[in-house]
Design an enzyme around this catalytic site. Structure first.
Site, PDB file in Angstrom:
ATOM      1  N   ASP A 182       0.865  -1.183   0.000  1.00  0.00           N
ATOM      2  CA  ASP A 182       0.000   0.000   0.000  1.00  0.00           C
ATOM      3  C   ASP A 182       0.900   1.233   0.000  1.00  0.00           C
ATOM      4  O   ASP A 182       2.129   1.102  -0.091  1.00  0.00           O
ATOM      5  CB  ASP A 182      -0.965  -0.017   1.200  1.00  0.00           C
ATOM      6  CG  ASP A 182      -2.314   0.615   0.847  1.00  0.00           C
ATOM      7  OD1 ASP A 182      -2.330   1.812   0.498  1.00  0.00           O
ATOM      8  OD2 ASP A 182      -3.344  -0.083   0.904  1.00  0.00           O
ATOM      9  N   HIS A 255      -2.886   3.174  -4.593  1.00  0.00           N
ATOM     10  CA  HIS A 255      -2.236   2.791  -3.328  1.00  0.00           C
ATOM     11  C   HIS A 255      -0.818   2.265  -3.589  1.00  0.00           C
ATOM     12  O   HIS A 255      -0.420   1.220  -3.058  1.00  0.00           O
ATOM     13  CB  HIS A 255      -3.081   1.757  -2.580  1.00  0.00           C
ATOM     14  CG  HIS A 255      -4.345   2.352  -1.996  1.00  0.00           C
ATOM     15  ND1 HIS A 255      -4.316   3.289  -0.990  1.00  0.00           N
ATOM     16  CD2 HIS A 255      -5.656   2.168  -2.299  1.00  0.00           C
ATOM     17  CE1 HIS A 255      -5.560   3.644  -0.683  1.00  0.00           C
ATOM     18  NE2 HIS A 255      -6.398   2.994  -1.464  1.00  0.00           N
ATOM     19  N   GLU A 318      -9.775   2.791  -5.236  1.00  0.00           N
ATOM     20  CA  GLU A 318      -9.358   4.146  -4.880  1.00  0.00           C
ATOM     21  C   GLU A 318      -8.139   4.629  -5.673  1.00  0.00           C
ATOM     22  O   GLU A 318      -7.152   5.070  -5.095  1.00  0.00           O
ATOM     23  CB  GLU A 318      -9.063   4.206  -3.368  1.00  0.00           C
ATOM     24  CG  GLU A 318     -10.280   3.857  -2.525  1.00  0.00           C
ATOM     25  CD  GLU A 318     -10.018   3.878  -1.021  1.00  0.00           C
ATOM     26  OE1 GLU A 318     -10.953   4.228  -0.283  1.00  0.00           O
ATOM     27  OE2 GLU A 318      -8.893   3.530  -0.586  1.00  0.00           O
TER      28      GLU A 318
HETATM   29  C1  ACM Z   1     -10.961  -0.418   0.563  1.00  0.00           C
HETATM   30  O1  ACM Z   1     -11.440  -0.412   1.707  1.00  0.00           O
HETATM   31  N1  ACM Z   1     -10.367   0.651   0.083  1.00  0.00           N
HETATM   32  C2  ACM Z   1     -11.041  -1.575  -0.287  1.00  0.00           C
END
Ligand code: ACM
Ligand code: ZN
Length: 729
Positions: A182, A255, A318
């Site tokens: 991440d 991420h 995201e």
């Molecule tokens: C997430 O909670 N961004 C998958």
């Protein structure tokens, strides 16, 4: 007196099983007892001839870990015998405990599940092992029963991960989703790209407090860690011995800040930024150019041999498209492939990974954003933003794992008290998790067949260590395993009884720092008949006890004072401190002209109960309005003198909540108090002083920020307005 009553009730908590109750969780399909017990001296002698040597090893180490029971193989006169069955339901087993113990099983996994159930049935007393004479027949409802663990935001050692797996196995989870990369850290050794861990596994500083707390401060401490490939293999083998499959997640295209800190040439700008120390969503993601795709495929090539799992998770959530929009290379990929926009570019990107994984005999799974711009042919969808993504995928004939935030995010709060340790937000109680059904009611049978199961997600921004991880995971994970395993739904009361009688003692023995929030009494505030408020304590759901009044507080006649109350919550629980502001409007009537949103309507008393809401915001202690202006009246029984008004609101832009910007207050007779606070204020308390009025009604109108300004989450939307108290002095 009252104290003793609670002590008596909480006596349940002293860990003794009730005879007829099935102690196994998740609840088995069938449990029938006959009279009597099967008793043996301390160890378990089993016939190993009908199980594999690997299974025997698993049984030995797991019995020792979970119950301290020694297992010895002996063919001649065993206590436990095994029978392999064919033509039975997948992963089903049965246990018959009479003069001997007979376990019948269909698969190796089911034999292990039987073993776990047997261990859960065992009780130890004075050196003896005691089992109820009974018959158990059991099988899982869903095939994907998972827990996810984010080791990027906070790192967990190999030993800690093993302990996490040991506990998972006790509740028959079979999938460990290991979130290995991440923005805040890359956690897996890649030999071809050593900088991923040399650089990407370490951040210089981490944000302190909740990320919405402004101004932000950082701890300025280097933090990190990673797993070598040897350690990864060790964990995978450990999991396999407990019949848990490890699904690795390598996040892309978003991420990705840790990877890009090490190899910035695979970002759109090519600029290096450090490994991120703040939580959130960041614009710099993998560029969609060919070089980045090949880089990631080379990484996957090293990862695939480490994980026997058929699934590989590629993230996909995201990923802001800001960089892609202005990147000539990304735009060239859009053009060359006849794509319409950046969403289709993400689909193209994921599609390349899908093709690569398929070629290598693996299956791609990703967060539900992979639906945007079109779903790749072989993709399985993990639905986290509610059920919608999962429904859409199933309707298109794709497999689905459900983990809607509402029921499956174990980084949410589980208790209502302000004493809960800091969490990201949200409220997901034990009861809510138990009520979870991965198949939403509006899904038809054909679509439901695509739902593999579900998992609980442990994002670790606010989970800095193992003890906190256990607190957030247990007991909610047991409720989830019950929802996913047990065909026949149980009631919360039955579940609670088995949980507290049989499983809390187990967790205590294992020194698991499980949450006891589900045991805490509820504190309810109501209006007192003669003005002011009364606070009532009601035992937690599942515990039978009368409710008792613990405090009565009158509204102030003249000066505001703060009343402190200490609430005894029961043995093994800390007492709770409450501060009540006894102001003039305490317990006054409230008439809403603008209605609170049903989602955040905790009753009109909320804003005159003398209690300030928790910060960071925990949804339940506030009244939330989803409109730009809010109007209401505070009404007194008879005219009172008002000198000062304090309007307590919330400013939490990350949750789309903005403090009131302007106000208009009028009193029943004279109508004074027009005031304007200009600009985007982050003042949470509006103080209006120097009022000299006698009034029976205070009419309050609050105006919100209009629209959320650009640069903030939810920009362009009408923000929420949250009020916790109207304090009248
Ligand atoms: C997430 O909670 N961004 C998958
Ligand atoms: Zn680019």
């Amino acid at each position: 007196m009252l104290k003793f009553r609670f002590l008596f009730v909480f006596g349940l908590f002293s860990w003794f099983a009730i005879a007829q109750e099935c102690p196994i969780l998740p609840t088995p399909a069938v449990y029938q007892t006959t009279n009597g017990q099967f008793v043996s001296s301390g160890n378990l002698v089993i016939d190993p001839s009908q199980i594999t040597p690997n299974l025997l090893e698993s049984f030995k180490s797991y019995a020792l870990w979970s119950k301290g029971i020694e297992v010895s193989p002996f063919v001649q006169n065993p206590m436990v015998q095994f029978k392999k069955l064919t033509n039975v339901k997948q992963d089903s087993y049965s246990i018959n405990i009479a003069e001997r113990i007979t376990i019948s099983y269909s698969s190796e996994a089911s034999c292990f599940y039987a073993w776990v159930s047997l261990l859960q049935l065992s009780q130890q007393k004075e050196g003896q092992l005691i089992f109820p004479k009974c018959f158990v027949k059991d099988y899982p409802k869903f095939q994907w029963r998972g827990l996810h663990l984010d080791v990027s935001r906070h790192f967990f050692t190999v030993d800690e991960v093993k302990r996490f797996l040991d506990l998972m196995a006790y509740y028959k989870f079979n999938t460990f989703h290991w979130h290995l990369t991440d923005d805040q850290g890359w956690r897996i050794e890649i030999k071809k790209y050593p900088l991923l861990t040399e650089v990407g596994a370490w951040r210089d500083s981490t944000v302190e407090n909740h990320y919405s707390t402004l101004p932000r401060t950082y701890d300025k401490t280097r933090y990190g860690g990673f797993y070598t490939q040897e350690q990864i293999k060790e964990v995978v083998a450990y999991a396999a011995a407990r019949f848990i499959e490890v699904v690795p997640e390598i996040e892309m295209p978003g991420h990705a800040r840790a990877a890009l800190a090490a190899y910035p040439q695979y970002a759109c700008t090519g600029e290096a930024h450090g490994v991120e120390g703040l939580w959130g969503i960041f614009d710099d993601i993998f560029c969609a150019k060919e070089e980045s795709i090949l880089f990631l495929q080379e990484i996957l090539s090293e990862i695939l041999p480490l994980f026997p799992s058929s699934y590989v998770h590629v993230g996909g959530d995201e990923a802001p498209k800001t960089r892609w929009e202005s990147c000539p290379k990304c735009q060239a990929v859009i053009k060359a492939n006849g794509l319409h926009d950046e969403h289709e570019l993400q689909s193209y990107f994921i599609g390349r990974m899908d093709a690569f994984l398929t070629q290598n005999g693996k299956k791609l799974i990703g967060w539900d954003e992979i639906l945007e711009g079109g779903l790749s042919p072989n993709a399985t969808v993990m639905s986290w933003r509610g059920y919608e993504g999962g429904k859409a995928a199933a309707a298109q004939g794709h497999y689905v794992v459900m983990c809607p935030g509402s029921h499956c995010y174990f980084d949410h709060y589980q208790g209502r008290g302000a004493e809960e340790p800091l969490a990201i937000g949200g409220f997901t109680s034990l009861e809510k998790v138990l009520s979870f059904n991965p198949i939403p009611p509006d899904m038809n049978t054909a679509e439901a067949a695509y739902v593999l199961g579900a998992q609980g997600n442990l994002w670790t921004e606010y989970i800095p260590n193992m003890s906190q991880l256990e607190y957030m995971t247990y007991p909610r994970a047991i409720a989830l395993s019950t929802a996913l395993w047990s065909e026949t739904p149980t009631t919360y009361e039955k579940f609670f009884s088995v949980l507290t009688n049989n499983h809390f003692p187990f967790l205590e023995t294992q020194k698991v720092n499980f949450s006891k929030s589900c045991l805490k009494p509820n504190l309810q505030t109501s209006r007192s008949e003669n003005g002011g408020i009364v606070i009532q304590k009601t035992a937690a759901k599942g515990i039978i006890a009368n409710s008792v009044a613990i405090a009565g507080i009158k509204a102030a006649k003249r000066k505001t004072k703060t009343v402190q109350i200490k609430v005894d919550q029961g043995p093994n629980l800390p007492s709770k401190e409450m501060n009540i502001i006894a102001h003039k409007a305490l317990g006054a009537k409230v008439h809403f002209i603008t209605k609170p949103s049903p989602k955040y309507d905790n009753g009109d008393l909320t804003i005159v109960d003398g209690q300030l809401g928790a910060r960071p915001w925990k949804g339940n202690e506030w009244l939330g309005f989803d409109s730009d202006s809010v109007a209401f009246d505070i009404v007194f029984d008879k005219p009172i003198k008002v000198k000062e008004l304090r309007i307590h609101t919330l400013h939490d832009p990350n949750s789309w909540i903005w403090a009131a910007q302007t106000y208009n207050i009028s009193f029943s007779k004279t109508g004074v108090g027009n005031g304007i606070a200009d600009g985007y204020s982050s003042e949470e308390t509006i103080v209006i002083e120097n009022i000299k009025d006698k009034t029976k009604t205070i009419h309050v109108v609050l105006y919100g920020a209009g629209y959320i300004p650009s640069g903030h989450p939810g920009a362009g939307n009408v923000p929420w307005l949250f009020i916790d108290e109207i304090e009248v002095r």
